[in-house]
Enzyme design. Structure first.
Site, PDB file in Angstrom:
ATOM      1  N   ILE A 168     -22.268 -21.487 -14.753  1.00 24.60           N
ATOM      2  CA  ILE A 168     -22.184 -20.090 -14.505  1.00 24.60           C
ATOM      3  C   ILE A 168     -23.545 -19.453 -14.086  1.00 24.60           C
ATOM      4  O   ILE A 168     -24.703 -19.515 -15.002  1.00 24.60           O
ATOM      5  CB  ILE A 168     -21.838 -19.408 -16.145  1.00 24.60           C
ATOM      6  CG1 ILE A 168     -20.317 -19.970 -16.381  1.00 24.60           C
ATOM      7  CG2 ILE A 168     -21.918 -17.955 -15.899  1.00 24.60           C
ATOM      8  CD1 ILE A 168     -20.059 -19.493 -17.707  1.00 24.60           C
ATOM      9  N   ASP A 194     -31.666  10.457  18.205  1.00 27.68           N
ATOM     10  CA  ASP A 194     -31.884  11.895  19.069  1.00 27.68           C
ATOM     11  C   ASP A 194     -33.284  11.498  19.491  1.00 27.68           C
ATOM     12  O   ASP A 194     -33.693  10.690  19.203  1.00 27.68           O
ATOM     13  CB  ASP A 194     -31.774  13.221  18.013  1.00 27.68           C
ATOM     14  CG  ASP A 194     -32.730  12.886  16.896  1.00 27.68           C
ATOM     15  OD1 ASP A 194     -33.458  12.110  16.628  1.00 27.68           O
ATOM     16  OD2 ASP A 194     -32.748  14.228  16.106  1.00 27.68           O
ATOM     17  N   ASP A 234     -25.774  18.835  11.624  1.00 26.68           N
ATOM     18  CA  ASP A 234     -25.442  17.168  11.624  1.00 26.68           C
ATOM     19  C   ASP A 234     -25.080  16.507  10.284  1.00 26.68           C
ATOM     20  O   ASP A 234     -24.607  15.170  10.560  1.00 26.68           O
ATOM     21  CB  ASP A 234     -27.015  16.660  12.017  1.00 26.68           C
ATOM     22  CG  ASP A 234     -27.620  16.769  13.444  1.00 26.68           C
ATOM     23  OD1 ASP A 234     -26.683  17.029  14.426  1.00 26.68           O
ATOM     24  OD2 ASP A 234     -28.799  17.124  13.809  1.00 26.68           O
ATOM     25  N   ASN A 286     -27.022 -26.082  -9.326  1.00 19.13           N
ATOM     26  CA  ASN A 286     -25.888 -25.817 -10.304  1.00 19.13           C
ATOM     27  C   ASN A 286     -24.924 -26.903 -10.033  1.00 19.13           C
ATOM     28  O   ASN A 286     -24.306 -27.643 -11.122  1.00 19.13           O
ATOM     29  CB  ASN A 286     -25.347 -24.377 -10.666  1.00 19.13           C
ATOM     30  CG  ASN A 286     -26.402 -23.779 -11.325  1.00 19.13           C
ATOM     31  OD1 ASN A 286     -27.594 -23.901 -11.270  1.00 19.13           O
ATOM     32  ND2 ASN A 286     -25.841 -22.595 -11.848  1.00 19.13           N
ATOM     33  N   ASP A 346     -33.585 -22.123 -12.004  1.00 15.74           N
ATOM     34  CA  ASP A 346     -32.839 -21.120 -11.591  1.00 15.74           C
ATOM     35  C   ASP A 346     -33.728 -19.740 -11.566  1.00 15.74           C
ATOM     36  O   ASP A 346     -33.642 -18.765 -10.847  1.00 15.74           O
ATOM     37  CB  ASP A 346     -31.647 -20.805 -12.486  1.00 15.74           C
ATOM     38  CG  ASP A 346     -30.800 -21.804 -12.112  1.00 15.74           C
ATOM     39  OD1 ASP A 346     -30.942 -22.570 -11.421  1.00 15.74           O
ATOM     40  OD2 ASP A 346     -29.534 -21.565 -12.827  1.00 15.74           O
TER      41      ASP A 346
HETATM   42  N1  ATP Z   1     -35.810  27.602  18.726  1.00 18.26           N
HETATM   43  C1  ATP Z   1     -35.209  27.148  20.007  1.00 18.26           C
HETATM   44  N2  ATP Z   1     -34.979  28.585  20.400  1.00 18.26           N
HETATM   45  C2  ATP Z   1     -34.364  28.609  21.717  1.00 18.26           C
HETATM   46  N3  ATP Z   1     -33.812  27.623  22.196  1.00 18.26           N
HETATM   47  C3  ATP Z   1     -34.214  26.341  21.807  1.00 18.26           C
HETATM   48  C4  ATP Z   1     -34.831  26.196  20.611  1.00 18.26           C
HETATM   49  N4  ATP Z   1     -34.923  24.946  20.169  1.00 18.26           N
HETATM   50  C5  ATP Z   1     -34.036  24.173  21.237  1.00 18.26           C
HETATM   51  N5  ATP Z   1     -33.709  24.935  21.907  1.00 18.26           N
HETATM   52  C6  ATP Z   1     -33.072  24.770  23.436  1.00 18.26           C
HETATM   53  O1  ATP Z   1     -31.710  24.449  22.814  1.00 18.26           O
HETATM   54  C7  ATP Z   1     -31.492  22.667  23.375  1.00 18.26           C
HETATM   55  C8  ATP Z   1     -30.704  22.062  22.609  1.00 18.26           C
HETATM   56  O2  ATP Z   1     -31.607  22.111  21.280  1.00 18.26           O
HETATM   57  P1  ATP Z   1     -31.441  20.764  20.294  1.00 18.26           P
HETATM   58  O3  ATP Z   1     -32.362  21.303  19.013  1.00 18.26           O
HETATM   59  O4  ATP Z   1     -30.005  20.825  20.001  1.00 18.26           O
HETATM   60  O5  ATP Z   1     -31.919  19.426  20.805  1.00 18.26           O
HETATM   61  P2  ATP Z   1     -33.369  19.139  21.184  1.00 18.26           P
HETATM   62  O6  ATP Z   1     -34.234  19.488  20.100  1.00 18.26           O
HETATM   63  O7  ATP Z   1     -33.642  19.445  22.613  1.00 18.26           O
HETATM   64  O8  ATP Z   1     -33.309  17.524  21.395  1.00 18.26           O
HETATM   65  P3  ATP Z   1     -32.672  16.433  20.215  1.00 18.26           P
HETATM   66  O9  ATP Z   1     -31.447  16.782  20.231  1.00 18.26           O
HETATM   67  O10 ATP Z   1     -33.004  15.043  20.826  1.00 18.26           O
HETATM   68  O11 ATP Z   1     -33.421  16.838  18.881  1.00 18.26           O
HETATM   69  C9  ATP Z   1     -32.968  22.429  23.745  1.00 18.26           C
HETATM   70  O12 ATP Z   1     -33.077  21.533  24.718  1.00 18.26           O
HETATM   71  C10 ATP Z   1     -33.676  23.720  24.232  1.00 18.26           C
HETATM   72  O13 ATP Z   1     -33.263  23.957  25.456  1.00 18.26           O
HETATM   73 CU   CU1 Z   2     -30.095 -25.406 -11.665  1.00 13.68          CU
END
Ligand code: ATP
Ligand code: CU1
Length: 865
Positions: free
Chosen positions: A279, A323, A612, A674, A706
């Site tokens: 055991i 991402d 997400d 064992n 052991d």
């Molecule tokens: N604070 C913001 N205000 C306005 N537009 C934004 C802002 N942040 C991101 N974006 C626009 O929205 C798009 C998507 O943003 P999102 O955060 O989904 O992805 P990301 O940051 O570009 O990339 P990842 O998904 O790899 O993090 C960006 O590519 C940008 O053009």
């Molecule tokens: Cu042993």
């Protein structure tokens, strides 16, 4: 508080609705009310731990045999068994105690931060430092740090399921409510532990720590979690199976015993010895210790694993969905240049009105704050917005001044679905809207564009020209953000994003992290696919992917991914063959994970936003970013990367593999040693040999072989070779058939070598010396056997086991204990040890070496693994 206006609440709390508490006042209040934290549930008490040690069948077996010994008046035997029992219990207790402490330490690693306004500036502080009267700023993805009264809110939605069980997000605002409104309907109050799913808000803290609604509930129920991992479960099932097998063998012994006319005591002794040998009680706890040790090691390398079970899953991961922004890149975003219809900052032309307007859009349509080290506070907010603010400030725009001349009255918060953000401001003679976002999204919202002083019709051709400009910028690996505005004569305070006038675009640099290319290369060697899933432009994604060595092929765009109701088999096959996904929404991430998992993949996936969360939960390993991630993402994730870096994921996977490998190693080691004991005892009994191995001797052997060597194996650092082969499928059993075969062959070789010692003895040997030789040969065979469970392709001195100093220390301790048992008379008597001379020692060492060499040769010949 819900029946008062925000202003009344603010004055009742003697704070300031604009600048918040002063830093000194906040410090004083913290001293008075204590930290904003819930009291932790008690960890397992020492007593419970101790009692747990008496739950194993082996303890009862030993107790029974001790009682039996006493009833036969063999006092020394009885006492010796009790002593061994005590030692076993102590070791079990200390191992569990250590495991508990490690888990406690790990729980303390997840610190959270919150945004507060103190002495007039927005800063980030430890959530536990929040006090009543603090002004907090909340946005989508934040977990509300304390109970608070809303001062103002933009499209605020809160998921209060943690408190009320209601999973549909509640709309919140700052309106006063009647006094008798029930808790669940108090829409102007925010509660600790609930999550902001949309919008943003400023609120004043009314209660912290155990005084919050959550605190009141928490003091009622101290929930405990079941922390057994699948592996631990598999191992304890293993132990249970072995108990049954032992019972069968025991029955067989009794039968042959009756046939051979043996005494009852002799049979009982053999059965007890057998059970003790068979055991492996230490198995599950040694596994727990190895997993906990791995978690601590990972924590030192910036990876917080939240559940022991994840360590196992990590080892089996074969797809990483990551991402781009912040994980593969540094996320220190800076503006490279601005292009407007009449201006290009790359060419250093003189400022124009549309350029000035673009700077205003950058500053006003922005929720970040740059503190430039004042009050020891760094920049707060989205790195993209921080980058834009820095650019505007460097071009001579003062954010504080422009924010007060154009006060914000409403906001359309950024979401990864719409990919735009907008803010609405009142002016002296009307109102103005500023927006920023992904180029396609902004351009599709515009009907006009600004050229110099005039606003012109935004024709299809003109729009396509600007889409091409952003495409060209993106294909250089730059992040493109477009800006638009709309001025109006009305004093309207609500925001609508339509009929906008296009201003221009900004190209931002976000270079890939230096270590990412190596990490991706390592993944490919280790049979792990890396898939980039980004919300960014496809051209930016492709450029960054090629810089870091993600395999090429077509970039799949979110727009061409049909939803789960209608996607076809061909779609799924295409998705599985794609490595770059761009302009993907969180919902599509979830679909993609499901499709990958259908294909028997173990998927790790990174995420940061509140949207997400479902995908993070669905993934086998959800990974949140420690710096950039929202509280919600961190809460649902299995693992948090403190440095946000992709390479840390790979480090964690390697660590996961090493731990699984170590557990497999000591499993093979334990089982084979064992089993060799069982073989020796059974052979002695069946052949009616005059030599004996007593239950106490078996207990002692197990104590030596052991405990220490098996624990030491859990500390192996692993070799690089571990990342040169495909992952182990967690659905498969811990040991393969081939490994089981090896265990059996190991055991036979060890048992046979032990018996071969009798051949070398002179004929006139005394039985007590001969039994002692058998005893020590078995011990030494097993101790040397620790080196056999390593990788057979590695030379002995290069193997990670030979390099593991814990193993050498364990061997030294075990050998020392073995020698002490011989030297100290009471032990020698209890263990029934006879006298040994020089020749005997030679035989013992020779036979042990022989077993080691035979196994090594077998391994070299690839007969066993
Ligand atoms: N604070 C913001 N205000 C306005 N537009 C934004 C802002 N942040 C991101 N974006 C626009 O929205 C798009 C998507 O943003 P999102 O955060 O989904 O992805 P990301 O940051 O570009 O990339 P990842 O998904 O790899 O993090 C960006 O590519 C940008 O053009
Ligand atoms: Cu042993």
């Amino acid at each position: 508080m819900h029946d008062q206006s925000a202003t009344e609440t603010i004055s009742a709390l003697t704070t300031d609705g604009e600048t918040g508490l002063t830093i000194i006042e906040a410090k004083n209040r913290l001293l008075n009310v204590g930290p904003n934290a819930l009291e932790q549930g008690k960890s397992t008490s020492i007593f419970t731990l101790l009692m747990r040690q008496f739950k194993s069948p082996i303890v009862f077996l030993l107790l029974a045999s001790a009682i039996l010994s006493f009833s036969h008046a063999s006092w020394s035997d009885g006492i010796a068994i009790l002593i061994v029992l005590l030692i076993n219990t102590c070791i079990g207790f200390f191992m569990e105690h250590k495991a508990e402490r490690s888990m406690d330490a790990l729980r303390g690693l997840t610190k959270t931060f919150s945004k507060v306004i103190r002495s007039g500036s927005l800063i980030e502080i430890n959530t536990s430092d929040i006090v009543p009267g603090d002004l907090i700023y909340l946005e989508a993805g934040d977990i509300i740090p304390a109970d608070a009264r809303i001062i103002n809110a933009y499209q605020l939605q809160v998921d209060e399921s943690a408190l009320t069980g209601e999973s549909i997000p509640a709309e919140k605002n700052n309106k006063e409510l009647p006094l008798d409104t029930p808790l669940a309907d108090r829409t102007n109050l925010l509660h600790k532990g609930t999550a902001v799913t949309r919008g943003n808000a400023k609120a004043v803290v009314i209660a912290t720590g155990m005084n919050t609604e959550l605190g009141k509930i928490a003091s009622l129920v101290q929930h405990s979690e079941d922390v057994t991992t699948p592996l631990e479960k598999k191992l304890s099932q293993f132990s249970k199976k072995l108990i049954w097998i032992t019972l069968l063998i025991a029955a067989a012994i009794f039968l042959t015993g009756i046939v051979n006319d043996k005494s009852f005591v002799q049979m009982l002794n053999t059965v007890i010895a057998l059970s003790v040998a068979a055991i492996p009680e230490g198995l599950p706890i040694v596994a727990t210790l190895a997993l906990a040790h791995g978690m601590i090691k990972m924590a030192k390398r910036n990876v917080i694993v939240k559940k022991l079970a994840s360590v196992e899953t990590l080892g089996g991961t074969n797809i990483i969905c990551t991402d781009k922004t912040g994980t593969l890149t540094y996320n220190k975003i800076s503006v490279s240049h601005i292009i407007t219809p009449d201006f290009n900052s790359k060419l250093n032309t003189t400022d124009t009105t549309s350029f000035r307007l673009t700077l205003q859009a950058m500053t006003l349509c922005n929720n970040a704050n740059i503190n430039d080290g004042q009050n020891n506070a760094g920049d707060v907010g989205d790195p993209l917005e921080v980058g834009l603010l820095h650019f505007a400030t460097n071009r001579g725009l003062d954010p504080t001044v422009i924010k007060s001349t154009l006060p914000r009255v409403s906001e359309e918060p950024f979401s990864s679905e719409t990919k735009v953000m907008g803010t609405h401001h009142v002016t002296t003679d009307g109102s103005v809207t500023f927006t920023k976002g992904a180029a396609e999204s902004i351009i599709s919202l515009c009907t006009h564009y600004r050229d110099g002083e005039t606003s012109k019709e935004f024709s299809k051709i003109e729009k396509e020209k600007w889409l091409a400009v952003s495409e060209a910028e993106a294909s250089n690996g730059l992040k493109v953000i477009a800006f638009a505005h709309k001025a109006s004569k009305s004093k309207e305070t609500a925001i609508t994003l339509s009929d906008l006038t296009f201003l221009g675009i900004a190209s931002l640099i976000d270079p890939p992290r230096e270590d990412v290319a190596d990490a991706i290369h390592l993944c490919h060697k280790a049979g792990i696919r890396v898939i980039m899933i980004t919300g960014d432009h496809p051209a930016t994604a492709r450029n960054i992917a090629s810089q870091i060595g993600i395999e090429h092929g077509d970039v799949m765009q979110g727009a061409s991914m049909p939803s789960r109701e209608i996607y076809t088999k061909e779609d799924k096959t295409k998705w599985r063959a794609t490595s770059i996904f761009a302009r993907v929404s969180p919902a599509q991430k979830l679909d993609l994970i499901e499709v990958l998992q259908e294909d028997q993949s173990i998927v790790a996936m990174t995420g940061d936003g509140v949207n997400d969360a479902p995908a993070l939960k669905k993934a086998d390993i959800g990974i949140a970013m420690g710096m950039r991630g929202t509280d919600v993402a961190k809460e649902v994730a299995d693992m948090v990367l403190k440095d946000d870096s992709f390479s840390s994921i790979v480090t964690a996977i390697k660590e996961g593999r090493v731990i699984l490998e170590n557990i497999r190693k000591f499993l093979m080691f334990l089982l084979s040693s064992n089993l060799s004991e069982i073989l020796v005892i059974a052979t002695l009994f069946i052949t009616n040999s005059p030599l004996t191995i007593t239950p106490l001797q078996i207990l002692f052997i197990n104590l030596l072989s052991d405990v220490f060597p098996a624990l030491a194996l859990g500390f192996n650092t692993g070799s690089d070779a571990i990342m040169h082969r495909p992952p182990h499928d967690p659905k498969k059993p811990v040991l393969s058939n081939l490994q089981w075969m090896s265990v059996i062959i190991y055991a036979i070789i060890i048992a046979a070598s032990t018996f071969s010692s009798t051949i070398y003895m002179a004929d006139d040997h005394e039985h007590s010396s001969a039994s002692t030789i058998l005893f020590y040969t078995l011990i030494l065979c097993q101790l040397l056997h620790v080196f056999n469970v390593g990788n057979h392709r590695q030379a002995f001195f290069k193997s990670d086991i030979a390099k593991n100093s814990y193993v050498w220390a364990a061997l030294a301790i075990s050998i020392l204990l073995g020698v002490l048992a011989y030297i100290i008379p009471p032990f020698k008597d209890a263990l029934r040890l006879g006298n040994l001379n020089g020749t005997h020692l030679l035989i013992i060492f020779g036979c042990a070496l022989q077993s080691f060499v035979i196994i090594q040769v077998f391994k070299k010949l690839n007969v066993i693994h």
